[in-house]
Scaffold this motif. Structure first.
Motif, mmCIF file in Angstrom:
data_model
loop_
_atom_site.group_PDB
_atom_site.id
_atom_site.type_symbol
_atom_site.label_atom_id
_atom_site.label_comp_id
_atom_site.label_asym_id
_atom_site.label_seq_id
_atom_site.Cartn_x
_atom_site.Cartn_y
_atom_site.Cartn_z
ATOM 1 N N SER A 189 0.964 -1.152 0.110
ATOM 2 C CA SER A 189 0.006 0.001 -0.001
ATOM 3 C C SER A 189 0.799 1.441 0.115
ATOM 4 O O SER A 189 0.468 2.360 -0.682
ATOM 5 C CB SER A 189 -0.912 -0.137 1.265
ATOM 6 O OG SER A 189 -0.097 -0.281 2.231
ATOM 7 N N ASP A 199 1.341 -2.149 6.973
ATOM 8 C CA ASP A 199 2.870 -2.639 7.247
ATOM 9 C C ASP A 199 3.354 -2.551 5.958
ATOM 10 O O ASP A 199 2.927 -1.866 4.835
ATOM 11 C CB ASP A 199 2.700 -4.256 7.567
ATOM 12 C CG ASP A 199 2.668 -5.142 6.414
ATOM 13 O OD1 ASP A 199 2.157 -4.617 5.445
ATOM 14 O OD2 ASP A 199 2.444 -6.281 6.524
ATOM 15 N N LEU A 200 5.020 -2.470 6.111
ATOM 16 C CA LEU A 200 5.776 -2.125 5.099
ATOM 17 C C LEU A 200 6.088 -3.645 4.309
ATOM 18 O O LEU A 200 6.663 -4.407 5.249
ATOM 19 C CB LEU A 200 6.945 -1.363 5.617
ATOM 20 C CG LEU A 200 6.442 0.147 6.102
ATOM 21 C CD1 LEU A 200 7.900 0.660 6.799
ATOM 22 C CD2 LEU A 200 6.038 0.823 4.985
ATOM 23 N N ASP A 201 6.072 -3.646 3.071
ATOM 24 C CA ASP A 201 6.382 -4.817 2.344
ATOM 25 C C ASP A 201 7.770 -4.355 1.396
ATOM 26 O O ASP A 201 7.703 -3.792 0.397
ATOM 27 C CB ASP A 201 5.325 -5.179 1.358
ATOM 28 C CG ASP A 201 4.109 -5.362 2.216
ATOM 29 O OD1 ASP A 201 3.970 -6.394 3.036
ATOM 30 O OD2 ASP A 201 3.173 -4.639 1.952
HETATM 31 CA CA CA Z 1 1.721 -3.882 3.615
#
Ligand code: CA
Ligand code: DGT
Ligand code: CA
Length: 573
Positions: A189, A199-201
């Motif tokens: 996102s 969250d961070l990907d």
């Molecule tokens: Ca994410």
């Protein structure tokens, strides 16, 4: 940065609230409340009054003790008594008191009788039907509490995009230091520029996967390592933010990026296209049988399923796959298309810089124009301008404009929309301005029909140019007020008014979907930062992100036009 009157008032009312939960003397509580109101309605900054040697205890309702406390807030930004009481209260009582349905009296009752001291306990008691039994509560309030606890527990996990940047960018920098690093990017996102991030990907390509994994979990903000394998790891940072890391082979980078950028709904739509073509698509590539036919770049991946490259911001399955098939994807606005900022504040109201400093900063960004839109008189906590002060500001801007070359300061105002839909400054003042941004700052709780009618009535005023932060939402802080956005947009179109995409990361209002609605209805928007300091001008990128998510192209946006064209559009027939 000087402390604002509103911040002082906020601390004093908060103190009153907490004292009430403690069951303190009602007179003392009332004294703090009254002082908060006094400070809030003062026409001058308390900070400057103190600097000039004023004696605050001469103000109505403010004695020696309160004067000392106010001084402490101004000097330190803190009120030690408040911090002290806040930490003395059990559990999250101080937090619970902030829930509008509750307030200090009810929080005290819930604690005294049911022992409730946190959100979890509150939700549990509401679900069990224990709250309705209490005197003065009842089923209606219990239902409200239940809704509120559900909302809060759901929303607390998502962070603003700006906060995600603050955590995300240093992680990328850190990863770059590891040996053998090639590409590193945050997908998910975050890459789609959503207003909030779960969250961070993080996706990387490298020569030594094991080195990267070790390096990643050794990041000094990591609190918990949830999992760690050869090519994937998940950690939780001290802040509570989850970060997923995946190492992918270079020949799969495009496919992995496409997959992990999402959204899931977009991926599913793309996958079904692939299936129709007899292809298989996953995070390793596009395959015909066992043969990989694409994977290195996203562009190749899309091309193999018959699509033009789709910008990440569009990947929500809001029609982009269809549009991609029919060569009907929009040419999205970019930050480089932006020629100016149409809503910023100066020191005259609640900004922190002079008009000249704001203008110099805008010029340094390469802008052609900047609209100064200080608050109008009704917004007393922001030291709003009355007609006299606005007249002086207009003169000041005329003078300043003579000092600038190839740059124009536009005369504007952020005019309060009063409850009856009238504007907070007389038309003989408004006619002297280049534009107005009109906004609601009070009476958020009107019914949908009344709030909508109020705004449309305001647009009837021929000097109404742009509806500022149209829903009033503040991410994780305040729900939007109820309005019929379609009706508002139709009214704006009819009258030649515009809507703002407020780029403050806590607002992002209009939202992405509302931008799309504006596009479909043909209403133009202004992307504005509502800057209160020179550095806030950088918020523009967040507004542009939402506009892109809403399919907006340069011509849909007021502040992509050159000054002469802009001025023409601002004139209402
Ligand atoms: Ca994410
Ligand atoms: P967030 O983190 O809630 O703000 O939203 P995202 O979109 O970043 O979602 P996240 O972190 O759960 O997953 C990242 C991306 O991975 C997601 O956008 C698409 C992809 N993905 C995750 N799970 C699935 C799945 O079950 N199927 C497909 N096709 N893609 C998935
Ligand atoms: Ca994730």
């Amino acid at each position: 940065m000087p402390v604002h009157n509103s911040e002082i008032a906020e601390k004093l009312s908060r103190l009153a609230e907490l004292l009430e939960i403690q069951g303190a003397n009602p007179f003392r509580i009332r004294a703090y409340r009254k002082a908060a109101q006094t400070i809030e309605s003062l026409p001058h900054h308390v900070a400057s009054m103190l600097a000039e040697g004023a004696d605050l205890s001469e103000l109505p309702g403010i004695g020696k003790d309160l004067a000392t406390k106010i001084q402490e807030i101004v000097e330190t930004g803190h009120l030690s008594l408040l911090d002290q009481i806040s930490s003395q209260l059990p559990g999250q009582l101080a937090e619970l008191a902030k829930i509008p349905t509750l307030g200090p009296k009810r929080v005290k009752m819930l604690y005294d009788i049911l022992g409730i001291q946190d959100l979890k306990g509150l939700a549990k008691a509401a679900r069990a039907g224990n709250i309705r039994q209490l005197h003065g509560f009842g089923p209606k309030i219990e239902a409200k509490i239940l809704a509120e606890t559900a909302r809060r527990s759901g929303r607390e996990q998502r962070i603003k995009i700006s906060t995600a940047e603050e955590f995300g960018e240093p992680i990328l920098d850190y990863l770059q230091q590891a040996k053998g690093m090639k590409d590193a990017i945050i997908a998910g996102s975050y890459r789609r520029r959503k207003d909030t991030i779960g969250d961070l990907d993080v996706l990387v390509t490298c020569t030594h996967a094991n080195t990267i994994m070790d390096h990643f979990v050794a990041y000094d903000e990591v609190e918990t390592v949830v999992s760690k394998g050869h090519t994937r790891a998940t950690v939780i940072l001290r802040s509570g933010l989850q970060v997923d890391l995946r190492v992918v082979p270079e020949e799969s980078y495009g496919a992995a990026l496409q997959y992990f950028t999402g959204s899931k709904a977009h991926n599913i739509a793309v996958r079904s296209l692939a299936v129709k073509k007899g292809l298989k698509i996953n995070e390793y590539g596009v395959f015909r049988g066992e043969t990989r036919i694409a994977g290195r770049t996203e562009k190749d991946v899309y091309a193999q399923v018959g699509l033009r490259y789709i910008e990440p911001e569009l990947r929500e399955n809001w029609g982009e796959v269809e549009a991609g098939l029919h060569h009907a994807l929009p040419d999205l606005v970019t930050i480089h298309n932006i020629r100016g900022d149409l809503h910023v504040h100066s020191k005259a109201s609640d900004g922190h810089f002079s008009i000249k400093d704001m203008a110099l900063a805008a010029q340094a960004k390469g802008y052609d124009y900047l609209a100064i839109c200080d608050h109008s008189q009704r917004v007393t906590i922001a030291h709003g301008l009355d007609a006299t002060r606005l007249a002086a500001q207009i003169e000041e801007i005329d003078r300043l404009n003579q000092q600038f070359k190839n740059f124009t300061i536009l005369k504007g105002a952020e005019v309060d929309i009063l409850e009856d839909g009238s504007l907070d400054l007389p038309n003989d003042m408004l006619t002297q301005l280049d534009l107005t941004v009109c906004a609601i700052h009070y009476q958020f709780n009107l019914t949908r029909a009344k709030q909508t009618a109020r705004i449309i009535r305001a647009m009837d005023n021929p000097y109404f140019s742009i509806l500022a932060h149209p829903t009033g939402r503040m991410i994780n802080e305040r729900e939007p007020y109820e309005v019929d956005m379609e009706q508002i947009m139709a009214a704006a179109l009819e009258r030649g008014c515009f809507l703002e995409v407020n780029a403050q990361p806590v607002r992002l209002d209009l939202t992405d979907l509302h931008c799309k609605m504006a596009k479909e209805m043909g209403v133009k928007v202004a992307i504005s930062t509502d800057a209160h300091r020179t550095t806030d001008l950088e918020f523009m990128r967040f507004g542009v992100g939402q506009a892109r998510r809403g399919w907006l192209e340069p011509e849909d946006i007021l502040n992509t036009f050159f000054l002469t064209a802009l001025k023409k559009k601002l004139i209402r027939s």
